[in-house]
Every structure is written in C-alpha cells, then in structure tokens.
Design an enzyme around this catalytic site. Structure first.
Site, PDB file in Angstrom:
ATOM      1  N   CYS A  22       0.796  -1.225  -0.001  1.00  0.00           N
ATOM      2  CA  CYS A  22       0.057   0.027   0.000  1.00  0.00           C
ATOM      3  C   CYS A  22       0.862   1.267   0.086  1.00  0.00           C
ATOM      4  CB  CYS A  22      -0.939  -0.095   1.198  1.00  0.00           C
ATOM      5  SG  CYS A  22      -1.489   1.530   1.655  1.00  0.00           S
ATOM      6  N   GLN A 222      -5.782  19.804   8.588  1.00  0.00           N
ATOM      7  CA  GLN A 222      -4.827  18.964   9.174  1.00  0.00           C
ATOM      8  C   GLN A 222      -5.588  17.687   9.353  1.00  0.00           C
ATOM      9  OE1 GLN A 222      -1.728  19.520   9.672  1.00  0.00           O
ATOM     10  NE2 GLN A 222      -1.614  21.538   9.698  1.00  0.00           N
ATOM     11  N   CYS A 347       6.179  20.398   8.184  1.00  0.00           N
ATOM     12  CA  CYS A 347       5.745  18.797   8.044  1.00  0.00           C
ATOM     13  C   CYS A 347       7.016  18.124   7.506  1.00  0.00           C
ATOM     14  CB  CYS A 347       4.493  18.868   7.318  1.00  0.00           C
ATOM     15  SG  CYS A 347       4.754  19.749   5.684  1.00  0.00           S
TER      16      CYS A 347
HETATM   17  N1  SAH Z   1      -1.767  26.215   8.508  1.00  0.00           N
HETATM   18  C1  SAH Z   1      -2.799  25.689   7.897  1.00  0.00           C
HETATM   19  C2  SAH Z   1      -2.294  25.343   6.548  1.00  0.00           C
HETATM   20  C3  SAH Z   1      -0.940  24.419   6.521  1.00  0.00           C
HETATM   21  S1  SAH Z   1      -0.829  23.403   5.024  1.00  0.00           S
HETATM   22  C4  SAH Z   1      -3.280  24.692   8.819  1.00  0.00           C
HETATM   23  O1  SAH Z   1      -2.664  24.093  10.000  1.00  0.00           O
HETATM   24  O2  SAH Z   1      -4.195  23.840   8.668  1.00  0.00           O
HETATM   25  C5  SAH Z   1       0.204  24.481   3.895  1.00  0.00           C
HETATM   26  C6  SAH Z   1      -0.923  25.561   3.361  1.00  0.00           C
HETATM   27  O3  SAH Z   1      -0.138  26.306   2.278  1.00  0.00           O
HETATM   28  C7  SAH Z   1      -1.944  24.783   2.389  1.00  0.00           C
HETATM   29  O4  SAH Z   1      -3.345  25.351   2.682  1.00  0.00           O
HETATM   30  C8  SAH Z   1      -1.596  25.314   0.808  1.00  0.00           C
HETATM   31  O5  SAH Z   1      -2.827  25.561  -0.121  1.00  0.00           O
HETATM   32  C9  SAH Z   1      -0.713  26.364   1.113  1.00  0.00           C
HETATM   33  N2  SAH Z   1       0.176  27.179   0.245  1.00  0.00           N
HETATM   34  C10 SAH Z   1       0.968  26.142  -0.631  1.00  0.00           C
HETATM   35  N3  SAH Z   1       1.845  26.807  -1.316  1.00  0.00           N
HETATM   36  C11 SAH Z   1       1.528  28.245  -0.829  1.00  0.00           C
HETATM   37  C12 SAH Z   1       2.265  29.486  -1.386  1.00  0.00           C
HETATM   38  N4  SAH Z   1       3.296  29.711  -2.336  1.00  0.00           N
HETATM   39  N5  SAH Z   1       1.734  30.686  -0.970  1.00  0.00           N
HETATM   40  C13 SAH Z   1       0.702  30.647  -0.073  1.00  0.00           C
HETATM   41  N6  SAH Z   1       0.014  29.297   0.677  1.00  0.00           N
HETATM   42  C14 SAH Z   1       0.616  28.196   0.067  1.00  0.00           C
END
Ligand code: SAH
Length: 404
Positions: A22, A222, A347
């Site tokens: 998987c 998340q 992450c």
């Molecule tokens: N802090 C939030 C999301 C984290 S994940 C939480 O905890 O839920 C990372 C986020 O970055 C995603 O929502 C993705 O859409 C956004 N993202 C990715 N590349 C980006 C960029 N270049 N500028 C702004 N946001 C971006």
C-alpha cells in the site's frame, strides 16, 4: 479485528497485511520504536540549532485520519473493488480496511460499492479513460460528528443520483453532506473546479481549540485532530499572543492558527494561495465573530516581499509551509520585516533544517524545537520551531555552537 488487520502476538500492536503493497504506512514496528526513530532523526538534523524536546506521542496511534480517499476498479469476477491509490506505482491496491483511517469511512465505501453495482455506475479506468467514478473523498469530524462524502466523477452525468443519495443516507445517517465533484481529467485523487451539492451544506465543520471551522472538499485541513490541537496550542503559546500583538499567519489554510491567535486578541493577516481554503477562512472568521483577522489570497513569498518592500512589520510571523518549505525570497523578506518571533511549523524536517540555516544567518536564534507525532506509522514528522530575533545574532549562534 479482520483478516487484513491483525495484532502482533508479542506486542499486541496492530499489523496490516497490506503494509508492503500500500505505501500509506511506512513504519510497522512497535509505536515506541517509531517514536525513537523520529526523535533520533529530529535530533540529528536540528540539535545544532537548539535542544529538541521529546516528541509528543499519540495515546492511541490508530484510526486518526479524518480524510479518507479511495479509488475503485473491477475485480476478477467483475465485482466493484475499492482501495488505496499507490502513487509511486500509479496503481490501485485493493484494501477493505485501514488502521489509520476514521472507522466511519470503510462502511460508507462498502455501501457505495454495492450501489455502484446495483445502479451500474462504472469505476473510472485510468488506462482506457472510460467509466465514471474516479475516486471518493470522505472527511469526518470527531468534535461535531459531521461526515462528508465527495463523489469525484469524470463527467457531470451521475445516473440515478437521487436514489443513490437516498440509499446512502438511509444506510449511513451519520452522513451530513454529499457532494459530486467533476474532474474530467488530471491526476488520480485530484479534485476538479466544479462541485454540485447533492445533499446537505457541501462542507463539514470541526471544532479545534475553541474555534469552529468550515472545511470544503478542496480546502487543506490537518488530518489528525487530536494531535493538531496539541500542535496548535504549542504554536500559539510559543508565539506569545496577547491583545494588540500583530501576526502574519503565512500558509494559513482555512485560517485555523491565525483565528486562535485572533481569539486571544491578536491582529492577524492570514495568507493562503488556495482560493477555496481562503474563502473558508474568511467565512470561518465571521462565524467565530473575529473582527481582527483578514485574509489575503496570494502566494506567501510574493506577499512577504511586497509587504517588506512597503515597510510592513509584524510582531510575530507564524509560517506553516508545505513539504517544500519556504523559498529563499520568502525567508529574506521575513527577516527584513524583523518580527520579534517566528513560529515555523514544519511537516518536513529536511526543509525545516535548510530554512533554519537561512533564518539563523539572517539574525534569528532558535529557542524551542517541539516535534509532534501527527502521522503515526508513517515517516512524517511535524515540528514546531520557535525563533527569536537576536540583537547580536551571530554571537548568540556562536555561543550555542560552542556549548554543544
Ligand atoms: N496552517 C494551515 C495550513 C498548512 S498546509 C493549517 O494548519 O491547517 C500548507 C498550506 O499552504 C496549504 O493550505 C496550501 O494551500 C498553502 N500553500 C502552498 N503553497 C503556498 C504558497 N506559495 N503561498 C501561500 N500558501 C501556499
């Protein structure tokens, strides 16, 4: 327990027979060993910056995923089968159960397969480009009990959809919304631009750290709610939020972290590239009656560069980039804006280590590193890293290097 998921006779810990095929889990050793392995890696890559705190473990490291994606196909006897899309091999691995996913998902998938058979809804075949159902996405909330099913189809015509939805609801009263998303092409598991709400509100709500969040099919959220609450609490505490503190929440998703800060009196600007997440964020602020937060639908790097150029400032920068980390331009602009604290939520530990190098060279000192086990049974490590602006950054870093 079923045939696919059994218990290790020695440790009593769960074992999945699909493990090797998987790819969803990468670790099948006892949980305590997984944690040791993650702690070691965090220390290897980050301890030159500051002491790494012990990783925050889950009490029950199973069935935590609130986002479940399945693909469908035909079995040897023509029956509908479901499974997990294995991205490296670009193929489907048939699996009925998963020890990471919310247990409410598998029975819905089972009912859907029966209905696909009865209503002659063909699974989409990647090789031939024929068939209708590309995949499904199930999102669940533990705190509100809401469950969303998204049927991702290759074309808008969904046969007998009224009957399909009625039968799904009858078998699963826990379903609070059903959405059809149309995705004519693109990679498996992607969502198309257009969604049709077949039942309910078209989104679910979740409660975290006292705030209520709306989550649409395409918005990032998340996947491990219990650990997310611990992660956010750690980040917001480290940010030193109080009334009037100005915060930029970069890569804010549906605005979660910024909203928790705004609830504690901070003035927050959230920045997010994904339009759907940004719309959810604005709606979420309204629902939580937060008036000191606004959102900007933009690339975080460009936003930071423009804000720095215009002489903008914030007291605290919270940043939670995707695995690729932040760009050098983002980090340069961040340092130029001189926030007193940067709370970097990562992450992927390799890109965090890379970005810390640039930030420490630009006048910041790492004061706290807290790994959080958000993804048990996978190699993923989430980390909250706190940086303070040091008046004499180079000497502070040299001191830490000498102390090691
Ligand atoms: N802090 C939030 C999301 C984290 S994940 C939480 O905890 O839920 C990372 C986020 O970055 C995603 O929502 C993705 O859409 C956004 N993202 C990715 N590349 C980006 C960029 N270049 N500028 C702004 N946001 C971006």
């Amino acid at each position: 327990m079923n045939k696919q998921i059994t218990a290790d006779p020695k440790t009593g810990e769960k074992i999945c027979r699909c493990f090797k095929r998987c790819g969803g889990c990468q670790l099948q050793e006892p949980y305590a060993e997984q944690l040791e392995r993650k702690q070691e890696k965090a220390e290897r890559l980050l301890s030159k910056y500051a002491k790494v705190r012990p990783i925050l473990a889950m009490e029950q490291p199973y069935y935590y995923r609130n986002k479940v994606q399945n693909v469908y196909g035909k079995g040897k006897r023509g029956e509908i089968v479901s499974g997990i899309f294995q991205s490296t091999a670009q193929t489907m691995v048939t699996a009925e159960h998963c020890m990471l996913e919310d247990r409410r998902a598998a029975p819905i998938v089972r009912t859907l397969k029966q209905l696909m058979h009865d209503l002659k809804i063909a699974p989409y075949d990647l090789r031939t480009g024929t068939g209708l159902l590309r995949h499904t996405l199930i999102r669940t909330s533990v705190s509100t009990g809401q469950v969303m099913l998204v049927l991702v189809t290759a074309s808008p015509v969904l046969p007998a959809k009224k009957h399909l939805v009625a039968a799904l609801r009858q078998a699963h009263p826990e379903l609070t919304t059903v959405v059809q998303n149309i995705c004519p092409d693109g990679l498996p598991l992607t969502l198309g631009e257009r969604s049709i709400v077949l039942f309910g509100r078209g989104y679910i709500e979740d409660v975290l750290c006292g705030c209520r969040f709306r989550i649409s099919p395409a918005s990032f959220y998340q996947v491990n709610p219990a650990q997310t609450e611990r992660l956010y609490s750690c980040a917001v505490r480290a940010a030193g939020i109080g009334a009037g503190v100005t915060v930029i929440d970069a890569y804010c998703g549906t605005g979660t972290i910024g909203m928790i800060c705004a609830k504690q009196g901070a003035a927050v600007t959230g920045v997010e590239l994904n339009r759907s997440a940004c719309l959810d964020a604005a709606e979420n602020a309204k629902r939580n009656q937060l008036e000191t937060i606004r959102f900007c639908n933009a690339d975080a790097g460009k936003f930071m560069q423009e804000t720095a150029k215009a002489g903008g400032h914030c007291d605290v920068l919270i940043m939670d980039p995707p695995r690729a980390g932040a760009s050098p331009a983002f980090l340069r602009a961040a340092a130029a804006m001189k926030p007193a604290r940067i709370v970097y939520i990562s992450c992927k530990i390799e890109t965090l280590a890379r970005d810390l190098q640039q930030l420490t060279q630009a006048g910041y000192r790492v004061t706290e590193i807290q790994p959080v086990d958000m993804f048990p049974h996978t190699t993923g490590i989430e980390t909250v890293c706190v940086l303070q602006r040091a008046a004499h950054a180079s000497s502070a870093n040299a001191q830490h290097a000498r102390a090691k």
